[in-house]
Design an enzyme around this catalytic site. Structure first.
Site, PDB file in Angstrom:
ATOM      1  N   SER A 108      -5.074  10.597 -12.723  1.00 20.49           N
ATOM      2  CA  SER A 108      -4.026  10.315 -11.625  1.00 20.49           C
ATOM      3  C   SER A 108      -4.265  11.689 -10.761  1.00 20.49           C
ATOM      4  O   SER A 108      -4.781  12.500 -10.708  1.00 20.49           O
ATOM      5  CB  SER A 108      -2.795  10.455 -12.436  1.00 20.49           C
ATOM      6  OG  SER A 108      -1.795  11.084 -11.736  1.00 20.49           O
ATOM      7  N   SER A 109      -3.760  11.356  -9.276  1.00 22.79           N
ATOM      8  CA  SER A 109      -3.758  12.274  -8.272  1.00 22.79           C
ATOM      9  C   SER A 109      -2.996  13.796  -8.740  1.00 22.79           C
ATOM     10  O   SER A 109      -3.223  14.661  -7.998  1.00 22.79           O
ATOM     11  CB  SER A 109      -3.108  11.850  -6.974  1.00 22.79           C
ATOM     12  OG  SER A 109      -1.631  11.303  -7.380  1.00 22.79           O
ATOM     13  N   CYS A 110      -2.036  13.355  -9.840  1.00 20.21           N
ATOM     14  CA  CYS A 110      -1.595  14.857 -10.313  1.00 20.21           C
ATOM     15  C   CYS A 110      -2.495  16.092 -10.817  1.00 20.21           C
ATOM     16  O   CYS A 110      -1.824  17.192 -10.921  1.00 20.21           O
ATOM     17  CB  CYS A 110      -0.293  14.378 -11.164  1.00 20.21           C
ATOM     18  SG  CYS A 110      -1.152  14.266 -12.796  1.00 20.21           S
ATOM     19  N   TYR A 137       0.991  16.843 -18.542  1.00 17.97           N
ATOM     20  CA  TYR A 137       0.372  15.424 -18.332  1.00 17.97           C
ATOM     21  C   TYR A 137      -1.088  15.585 -17.422  1.00 17.97           C
ATOM     22  O   TYR A 137      -2.281  15.179 -17.616  1.00 17.97           O
ATOM     23  CB  TYR A 137       1.214  14.600 -17.538  1.00 17.97           C
ATOM     24  CG  TYR A 137       0.787  13.218 -17.102  1.00 17.97           C
ATOM     25  CD1 TYR A 137       0.628  12.270 -17.845  1.00 17.97           C
ATOM     26  CD2 TYR A 137       0.327  12.886 -15.585  1.00 17.97           C
ATOM     27  CE1 TYR A 137       0.122  10.949 -17.467  1.00 17.97           C
ATOM     28  CE2 TYR A 137      -0.085  11.652 -15.487  1.00 17.97           C
ATOM     29  CZ  TYR A 137      -0.103  10.795 -16.089  1.00 17.97           C
ATOM     30  OH  TYR A 137      -0.606   9.564 -15.917  1.00 17.97           O
ATOM     31  N   LYS A 141      -5.083  14.914 -18.283  1.00 12.08           N
ATOM     32  CA  LYS A 141      -6.067  13.982 -17.496  1.00 12.08           C
ATOM     33  C   LYS A 141      -7.413  14.740 -16.996  1.00 12.08           C
ATOM     34  O   LYS A 141      -8.361  14.427 -16.885  1.00 12.08           O
ATOM     35  CB  LYS A 141      -5.240  13.803 -16.050  1.00 12.08           C
ATOM     36  CG  LYS A 141      -4.255  12.614 -16.493  1.00 12.08           C
ATOM     37  CD  LYS A 141      -4.633  11.372 -17.095  1.00 12.08           C
ATOM     38  CE  LYS A 141      -3.583  10.473 -17.245  1.00 12.08           C
ATOM     39  NZ  LYS A 141      -4.286   9.153 -17.965  1.00 12.08           N
ATOM     40  N   HIS A 180       8.641   5.608 -11.786  1.00 12.27           N
ATOM     41  CA  HIS A 180       8.247   6.022 -10.444  1.00 12.27           C
ATOM     42  C   HIS A 180       9.188   5.833  -9.226  1.00 12.27           C
ATOM     43  O   HIS A 180      10.137   4.720  -9.274  1.00 12.27           O
ATOM     44  CB  HIS A 180       6.869   5.824 -10.258  1.00 12.27           C
ATOM     45  CG  HIS A 180       5.941   6.375 -11.286  1.00 12.27           C
ATOM     46  ND1 HIS A 180       5.232   5.523 -12.149  1.00 12.27           N
ATOM     47  CD2 HIS A 180       5.604   7.738 -11.594  1.00 12.27           C
ATOM     48  CE1 HIS A 180       4.450   6.342 -12.829  1.00 12.27           C
ATOM     49  NE2 HIS A 180       4.625   7.587 -12.359  1.00 12.27           N
TER      50      HIS A 180
HETATM   51  N1  LIG Z   1       1.569   4.003 -12.876  1.00 10.97           N
HETATM   52  C1  LIG Z   1       0.975   4.701 -11.665  1.00 10.97           C
HETATM   53  O1  LIG Z   1       1.648   4.980 -10.696  1.00 10.97           O
HETATM   54  C2  LIG Z   1      -0.362   5.500 -12.132  1.00 10.97           C
HETATM   55  C3  LIG Z   1      -0.974   6.260 -11.035  1.00 10.97           C
HETATM   56  C4  LIG Z   1      -2.285   6.752 -11.312  1.00 10.97           C
HETATM   57  C5  LIG Z   1      -2.947   6.714 -12.543  1.00 10.97           C
HETATM   58  N2  LIG Z   1      -2.370   5.993 -13.458  1.00 10.97           N
HETATM   59  C6  LIG Z   1      -2.996   5.958 -14.673  1.00 10.97           C
HETATM   60  O2  LIG Z   1      -3.338   4.471 -15.183  1.00 10.97           O
HETATM   61  C7  LIG Z   1      -3.217   4.571 -16.507  1.00 10.97           C
HETATM   62  C8  LIG Z   1      -2.242   3.415 -16.791  1.00 10.97           C
HETATM   63  O3  LIG Z   1      -0.906   3.557 -16.293  1.00 10.97           O
HETATM   64  P1  LIG Z   1       0.090   2.537 -16.433  1.00 10.97           P
HETATM   65  O4  LIG Z   1       1.081   2.668 -15.218  1.00 10.97           O
HETATM   66  O5  LIG Z   1      -0.458   1.125 -16.415  1.00 10.97           O
HETATM   67  O6  LIG Z   1       1.013   2.759 -17.684  1.00 10.97           O
HETATM   68  P2  LIG Z   1       1.913   1.822 -18.745  1.00 10.97           P
HETATM   69  O7  LIG Z   1       2.482   0.767 -17.791  1.00 10.97           O
HETATM   70  O8  LIG Z   1       2.791   2.780 -19.320  1.00 10.97           O
HETATM   71  O9  LIG Z   1       0.649   1.481 -19.757  1.00 10.97           O
HETATM   72  C9  LIG Z   1       0.294   2.146 -20.522  1.00 10.97           C
HETATM   73  C10 LIG Z   1      -0.128   1.336 -21.751  1.00 10.97           C
HETATM   74  O10 LIG Z   1      -0.852   2.295 -22.657  1.00 10.97           O
HETATM   75  C11 LIG Z   1      -0.425   1.839 -24.014  1.00 10.97           C
HETATM   76  N3  LIG Z   1      -0.348   2.843 -24.859  1.00 10.97           N
HETATM   77  C12 LIG Z   1       0.549   4.073 -24.990  1.00 10.97           C
HETATM   78  N4  LIG Z   1       0.481   4.826 -25.981  1.00 10.97           N
HETATM   79  C13 LIG Z   1      -0.396   4.026 -26.716  1.00 10.97           C
HETATM   80  C14 LIG Z   1      -0.868   4.571 -28.063  1.00 10.97           C
HETATM   81  N5  LIG Z   1      -0.633   5.621 -28.781  1.00 10.97           N
HETATM   82  N6  LIG Z   1      -1.935   3.547 -28.463  1.00 10.97           N
HETATM   83  C15 LIG Z   1      -2.274   2.471 -28.003  1.00 10.97           C
HETATM   84  N7  LIG Z   1      -2.026   2.227 -26.788  1.00 10.97           N
HETATM   85  C16 LIG Z   1      -0.844   2.954 -26.211  1.00 10.97           C
HETATM   86  C17 LIG Z   1       0.663   0.842 -23.799  1.00 10.97           C
HETATM   87  O11 LIG Z   1       0.933   0.248 -24.838  1.00 10.97           O
HETATM   88  P3  LIG Z   1       2.419  -0.372 -25.075  1.00 10.97           P
HETATM   89  O12 LIG Z   1       2.599  -1.264 -23.650  1.00 10.97           O
HETATM   90  O13 LIG Z   1       2.047  -1.238 -26.062  1.00 10.97           O
HETATM   91  O14 LIG Z   1       3.333   0.665 -25.162  1.00 10.97           O
HETATM   92  C18 LIG Z   1       0.433   0.316 -22.324  1.00 10.97           C
HETATM   93  O15 LIG Z   1      -0.480  -0.856 -22.660  1.00 10.97           O
HETATM   94  C19 LIG Z   1      -2.721   6.023 -16.892  1.00 10.97           C
HETATM   95  O16 LIG Z   1      -3.937   6.745 -17.349  1.00 10.97           O
HETATM   96  C20 LIG Z   1      -2.106   6.525 -15.707  1.00 10.97           C
HETATM   97  O17 LIG Z   1      -2.328   7.836 -15.811  1.00 10.97           O
HETATM   98  C21 LIG Z   1      -1.047   5.298 -13.348  1.00 10.97           C
END
Ligand SMILES: NC(=O)c1ccc[n+]([C@@H]2O[C@H](COP(=O)([O-])OP(=O)(O)OC[C@H]3O[C@@H](n4cnc5c(N)ncnc54)[C@H](OP(=O)(O)O)[C@@H]3O)[C@@H](O)[C@H]2O)c1
Length: 353
Positions: A108-110, A137, A141, A180
């Site tokens: 992530s950008s952080c 966090y 990352k 967010h």
């Molecule tokens: N959202 C943003 O704005 C953003 C920006 C930049 C980068 N990212 C990156 O993109 C990635 C995904 O983010 P997201 O926004 O899609 O998050 P999210 O919607 O919260 O999804 C997270 C996923 O991880 C799974 N998970 C969490 N803990 C787990 C564990 N212990 N075992 C198995 N699965 C687990 C969750 O499963 P459950 O649904 O079953 O809990 C869900 O499928 C992250 O690495 C994040 O840093 C996100």
């Protein structure tokens, strides 16, 4: 990647993982693999190794993580560093042990310093202090991308990393406290619109839609739900007359639709084998005031927009330099206004179910 290769998307139920799944399906990949948290807890090393041993995926996208907005990052600091390190360590190391052809890790950008020059280039990593609120966090990352680099350098594993900017879209988290800024604004304006027209049924339907349950309202009866939400809305400065937004509205932020992010990481899986991580974004930003006005207009709330400068603004600007990824031939396709419209339509359909 061949269309029949086995592709494991860790975190396929999340916002980013589900978008990667949709993208791969749309491109004709037929052998996709996913496990929910209930089926496989990725913090459990032995279970993750057994899964890789049994399934032997060819390609892996690491989109599983503990994710949240500024409040959750700041409050659940231990959980954010422990769970993210454990998940990525287990998945990346198991991918190495079981001969995965290529892995893409999502950061992530952080990861960039709080006062990094703008726009932030890949080279700005580890050149200054991180933002304190999400330091645990960010450290996890940074460890993840360094792990990919190290496994590539020592073992020759083709493990790469993508660092997306702020993402939004289908399957986003709309919790008023833990989400967010963009999904939180969509929900605040939507609920303010319902309050303005005294649409109590609409409020109840919104609360009953599972993904929108909040800390105050989960596991309570419908009438208590509504009471809990109304209290939470009042505390958040949301009424039928006005929606309060934290800070002055001056800070500038960049937003990428999650379907564009999915197209970028699938593109990287097929076209990028370099050691360094790549930024993923639009390369354009807007002020929080402009964003709030855009969301207000898409949602159709006719009350006031108020800024509360008693709350902190955070970093004045966070813009990604995406020239490296664009130079390889990738471009985002969905404009911010169109993306917000699509997300709001999706949100309304979920709330109406
Ligand atoms: N959202 C943003 O704005 C953003 C920006 C930049 C980068 N990212 C990156 O993109 C990635 C995904 O983010 P997201 O926004 O899609 O998050 P999210 O919607 O919260 O999804 C997270 C996923 O991880 C799974 N998970 C969490 N803990 C787990 C564990 N212990 N075992 C198995 N699965 C687990 C969750 O499963 P459950 O649904 O079953 O809990 C869900 O499928 C992250 O690495 C994040 O840093 C996100």
């Amino acid at each position: 990647m061949n269309k029949t290769d086995k592709i494991y998307i860790a975190g396929h139920t999340g916002m980013v993982g589900s978008a990667i799944w949709r993208r791969l399906e749309a491109e004709g990949f037929v052998n996709l693999l996913g496990r929910s948290l209930n089926e496989l807890d990725l913090t459990r090393q032995a279970d993750v190794e057994a899964f890789f041993h049994a399934e032997r995926p060819d390609y892996v996208f690491v989109a599983a993580a503990r994710v949240g907005g500024i409040y959750a990052n700041n409050v659940y600091r231990a959980e954010f560093i422990y769970q993210n390190l454990a998940i990525q360590n287990n998945v990346i190391h198991s991918a190495h042990l079981h001969g995965v052809k290529k892995l893409l890790f999502l950061g992530s950008s952080c990861i960039y310093p709080k006062h990094a020059p703008q726009p932030m280039q890949e080279e700005h990593l580890l050149t200054g202090e991180l933002e304190q609120t999400n330091e645990p966090y960010a450290i996890a990352k940074i460890a993840g991308l360094k792990m990919c680099e190290s496994y590539k350098r020592q073992y020759g594993d083709n493990f790469i990393s993508a660092m997306p900017t702020n993402l939004y879209g289908y399957n986003d988290n709309f919790d008023l406290k833990n989400s967010h800024v963009l999904p939180a604004l969509i929900r605040k304006f939507h609920l303010a619109k319902l309050l303005r027209s005294n649409n109590i049924q609409g409020l109840e339907r919104d609360i009953a839609a599972k993904p929108f349950n909040t800390e105050n309202t989960k596991n309570t009866k419908n009438t208590e739900h509504t009471k809990g939400l109304l209290e939470e809305l009042a505390a958040s400065g949301v009424s039928g007359d006005a929606v309060e937004v934290w800070g002055t509205g001056a800070p500038k932020r960049e937003f990428l639709n999650v379907d564009d992010c999915a197209s970028a990481v699938v593109f990287m899986m097929e076209n990028y084998d370099g050691e360094g991580h790549l930024n993923v974004g639009t390369g354009e930003d807007l002020s929080i005031r402009e964003l709030a006005e855009m969301v207000k207009s898409v949602v159709g709330f006719e009350g006031e927009l108020r800024f509360n400068p008693e709350y902190p603004d955070g970093t004045p600007r966070k813009l990604m330099d995406v020239s490296r990824l664009k130079g390889l031939g990738w471009e985002p396709r969905i404009s911010l206004e169109e993306g917000i419209r699509q997300t709001y339509d999706w949100y309304c359909k979920r709330a109406a179910q």
